[in-house]
Structures are given as structure tokens and as C-alpha cells.
Scaffold this active site. Sequence first.
Site, mmCIF file in Angstrom:
data_model
loop_
_atom_site.group_PDB
_atom_site.id
_atom_site.type_symbol
_atom_site.label_atom_id
_atom_site.label_comp_id
_atom_site.label_asym_id
_atom_site.label_seq_id
_atom_site.Cartn_x
_atom_site.Cartn_y
_atom_site.Cartn_z
ATOM 1 N N GLU A 35 40.421 45.921 31.331
ATOM 2 C CA GLU A 35 41.577 45.650 30.487
ATOM 3 C C GLU A 35 41.291 46.315 29.136
ATOM 4 O O GLU A 35 40.214 46.111 28.565
ATOM 5 C CB GLU A 35 41.750 44.132 30.294
ATOM 6 C CG GLU A 35 43.010 43.840 29.509
ATOM 7 C CD GLU A 35 43.236 42.366 29.203
ATOM 8 O OE1 GLU A 35 42.477 41.509 29.697
ATOM 9 O OE2 GLU A 35 44.190 42.106 28.446
ATOM 10 N N ARG A 259 27.666 39.118 38.018
ATOM 11 C CA ARG A 259 27.779 39.782 36.715
ATOM 12 C C ARG A 259 26.397 40.100 36.174
ATOM 13 O O ARG A 259 25.422 39.425 36.517
ATOM 14 C CB ARG A 259 28.414 38.822 35.703
ATOM 15 C CG ARG A 259 29.879 38.707 35.749
ATOM 16 C CD ARG A 259 30.325 37.667 34.737
ATOM 17 N NE ARG A 259 30.720 38.260 33.468
ATOM 18 C CZ ARG A 259 31.917 38.755 33.231
ATOM 19 N NH1 ARG A 259 32.839 38.747 34.170
ATOM 20 N NH2 ARG A 259 32.231 39.261 32.059
ATOM 21 N N LYS A 269 33.988 40.831 25.902
ATOM 22 C CA LYS A 269 34.745 41.580 24.894
ATOM 23 C C LYS A 269 35.293 40.647 23.833
ATOM 24 O O LYS A 269 35.337 40.987 22.658
ATOM 25 C CB LYS A 269 35.911 42.326 25.567
ATOM 26 C CG LYS A 269 35.496 43.588 26.261
ATOM 27 C CD LYS A 269 36.742 44.336 26.740
ATOM 28 C CE LYS A 269 36.811 44.420 28.236
ATOM 29 N NZ LYS A 269 38.033 43.946 28.826
#
Length: 556
Positions: A35, A259, A269
Site C-alpha cells: 500500500e 513476517r 509503516k
Amino acid sequence: MTEQKIKRHFIQRIIDEDNLTGKFDNKVLTRFPPEPNGYLHIGHAKAICVDFGIAEEYGGQCNLRFDDTNPTAEEEEYVNAIKEDVKWLGYHWDNLCFASDYFQQMYDYAVQLIKQGDAYICDLTADEIRNTRGSLKEPGNESPYRNRSDDKNLDLFNRMAKGEFPDGSRTLRAKIDMTHPNLNMRDPVMYRIMHAVHHNTGNTWCIYPMYDWAHGLEDSIEGITHSLCSLEFEDHRPLYDWFLDRLDVFHPQQIEFARLNLSYTVLSKRKLKKLVDGDVVNGWDDPRMPTLSGMRRRGFTPESIRKFMDEVGVAKRDNVMEITKLESILRHDLNKRSQRRMAVLNPLKVIITNYPKGQIEELKAVNNPENDKAGTRQIPFSKEIYIEKDDFMEDPPKKFFRLAPGREVRLRYAYFIQCTKVIKDDDGNVVELHCTYDPETKGGSAPDGRKVKATLHWVSAEKAIHAEVRLYDRLFAKPKPDSEENFLDVLNPDSLKILENCKCEPSLQNVGIGEQIQFERLGYFCKDPDSSNDHLIFNRTVPLRDTWAKIEKQIN
Ligand code: ATP
Ligand code: MG
């Protein structure tokens, strides 16, 4: 063959199996779907290595797709930064895609679900939806709007898209099961009203799709075969599958992997943006940041990051990787590729009393002992030089072998010098040393075979160029800042130290921005993009380890 099979990770095994059964006609098409709401961090590098790596391995393709479905958080700046970072890591996308290019198709698919009786317009507020969702123990309650007619739903959806209703007044929800054990399946929201300008579609839309609805469609439209994502999407897979099944369209396989977490940093982020917006760091590419742009500026090589990802591997279980592991891979890489130079970070002037005044000698120095092809260079030697303050002690303890009154040491590539006099200021600080040199020791050894116990780096005071050096340390003082109540409470106050009066050998004037250099005995450094011709700035990428590590610590 068997051995090779054992070594394959679980995603490779799934794809091998798919290729045996011909599930996707032996095609492999993956995507990396960030994103554009921030800069990429080293966690994303893991996903990039997995997504692009798998495609490469199977002779397939990998798309770079911007998952730009939330206009309020997304910006063109981030799109450009992400592209640059992916390229820097050494990967090339086959198709550049934007989720927003599919908004019309997604809308049409939503209409299809409404017509099938699989979706409805709900007038509950976001809070009301949350409050009627139930919990892991309690079933949810059905919305009073759940049984609207298809025609009514179609009409309202159409008017939602036309902008007739205010933000938050209505949503389109999937009609699944409010008692489903998986909360994601309890009539999830597919569209929300948001009158916002989108970086790509401008004012065309005022309804925007939610992640779960959009993501599977994006994958399906692009013909992605294996949709690889991190573990937190595991609970979303039933919904991913439900949408694609109901629409009866091409159905990629979602596969989740662990992850990457890294000690002494945060990888999100949203949190990194807080550091930027709160001026805790100097922008997304601050060399202390775990962003790829920060790491690039700090002097990391893409090769070291990719090698690290190889070592991290691909697994199903989350864990925290040690930053020291990454640094050790980095050092190994830098050791091979970096040219050696001499720089003095905390200078102490030394006058060589028996050296001819005005004489400058050019001495030969090896650029990289690890690589013959790197060749040699000339470094100027003169009557006045600088050495590191901490390489001298007036009253040395037993284990200090470097310069002290009366003692002889070697100057790298030059001569033996012996300290004859210590000059101090009124406060008793050592401000200058007088030494003599032995002309017979040129090149670093004495014809009579006498030995010295230390070799110091130095620069010619007459020819030195001036530089600022920035020393970086961990941004956080605790190994797991994410598990603290507030990650901002555990910042390391000493993560940046600026040394403004450093002296460098002249050849450092011409190194390129970002070119990796080893300052002998000190560590790996690179020139910062903020540098100008008359103001050089070097970033310390990472100190040297082992034998020099202790000395290095004293110098700082
Ligand atoms: P963040 O929380 O930092 O915004 P995200 O997962 O929301 O991360 P996206 O831009 O949506 O960020 O992520 C793009 C891809 O990168 C996703 O497939 C996601 O799974 C993957 N990814 C993000 N962070 C990590 C990480 N730490 N380790 C591995 N993959 C990651
Ligand atoms: Mg995200």
C-alpha cells in the site's frame, strides 16, 4: 534428489505439487502488493525476496501492484519511493499495476453479488457494526437492513457511488453468517463512503473497497497463481476464498508466511511514520531507519539484504531476527567490496621534529587487501600529521600498546615514530605531541628487526581534507520496542553522534555518494547525499568488529 526435496520450503513444496497436478497449467505468477502509505522497510524486503524470488525460480512472473484502495493515506511520493526501493534490491517487475485501475471492475463484481443476494446496503454506523459483531465467544447480531430487496440494494449502491450520501452513512456488506466462528466472515464491509481525492482516480469515486474485498479481486484480475502474504492474513483467507467462489472467477491460492521481525527496531509503516512526523528522525531515509531508503543511505548493500533474507528463510512461524546477524552479513559483504582509506575522527596533532619542513612524500597504500584488482593509491606524508586522540595515553595501563611517552609505534604505510614530548594546554589536556621518525623504517619495518606493538592510522595535517562524520547506533534502547506499551518511550537518546572535526586523506574528496569505504581500524562508511564539495559528510554504516571493536569504542 531427496536431499534437495528436504531443503525446499513449504511454499516451494506447494507450488511443486501444483505443478505436478497442473493446477495452474504450470504457471507461476506472483505479486508484491504494497500500500503506498509509507516507505518500504526491511520487512517488505522479505516479502519482495519471496515474491520475486519464487517467480524467478519457477521461470514465472511477478507484478508490482500498488494496493491503493485507501485515498486518505496514499501518496504519489510513496509510489515513487517504493519503485526505487524494489529496483535497488535488484528486482524487476513484469507488470506495474494499480488496484485503483480495477475500481470499475470491482464495482461491477459488487453489483453481481448484490444481484445474487450475497451483499446488502447497511445503514448502521461503523460503531454500530462493531458493536453487533459479537466476539470470539458470542455470535454477532444480524443488521436490521440485512433483508432489503436486491432492487433496493442496487438502487442504494448506485446512489452511494454517485455521491448522494455523506461519509460513513452507509456501507455495502457481504451477506455471510453473523454466527460464523471466524469474525472476518460476519457480514464484512465491502465498500465505505469516503469523499476523498484519490492519487490516481481523482474525484471519480466516493466509495472505496475494503482490503478483503479488493485484494482477492486484484489477484484474480491479474491472473495471480500464488498470492503470497504474511501470516496475519491467514484468518482472512476464508473470506478471500468466499468472495472468489461466489463470483465464480479465476481463483488464486493465498499462502501465508511468517513476517520478518528484527530486534531493536519497529517494522510498521504506521509506526515509522510517527517517527518521521514527530521529527524523531530526519525523514524516511534517515540512516537510522529500518526503511530500505534509510539503509541505502547508511551504506547497506542490496546484496547483504538479500543474503540475510536467504538466511532468514521462509517459514510459518513468527520470530525475531537479531540485527547483529544482519550486520555481520553486511560486514562480510563490505569487507570484500570496500576500498580502504584513512580518516581520523578525533584528531590529535603530531609534529615529527626530525622530518624535513615542507617535504611531502607520496606513500603507496593498498586499496583493498581482499581484492588485488582494487590496486593501490598514493597518500601524502608530511612533518605534521593527525592521529586519533585515543591512540595516545600519557600514563598507559598495562594492556594499552599504542602511543605513549617514549614509546615507538608504526604509522600505517609510513614509518615508525617515537613520542618525545607531550604538549598540554592550561587545563592539562594533551593538545599536541612531538615525535621523531626513523627514516630506515619506511614501508613499516625496521632493518634491525625491532618490533612495535601497534600500527596507527593517520593523515597528513598539511594535506588533510575536512569532514563531518555521523555515527549511528540503534534507534531503540530495548530489543523489542514493539512489545513496550509505547514504542516511543524506549528510544535510544544516543542513536546519532555527529563529529564535526574529522580529518581525511585527500583521495576521499572524490568518492561517490553511497560508495562504500572502509576507514582503516574504524569501520565502514559512505558519503552522505547531503555532502557538497566543501562540506563532506560521511555516515558510519557499521563499525568493524572483533579486535578493533574495543579500540573503536574508546575512540567514540
Ligand atoms: P506495514 O504494517 O508496515 O504497513 P503492511 O503489511 O501493512 O506493513 P503492505 O504495504 O500492505 O504493508 O505490505 C505489502 C506486502 O509486504 C504484504 O504482502 C505484506 O504481507 C508484506 N510485509 C509487510 N511487512 C512485512 C514483514 N515485516 N515481513 C514480511 N512481509 C511483510
Ligand atoms: Mg498495511
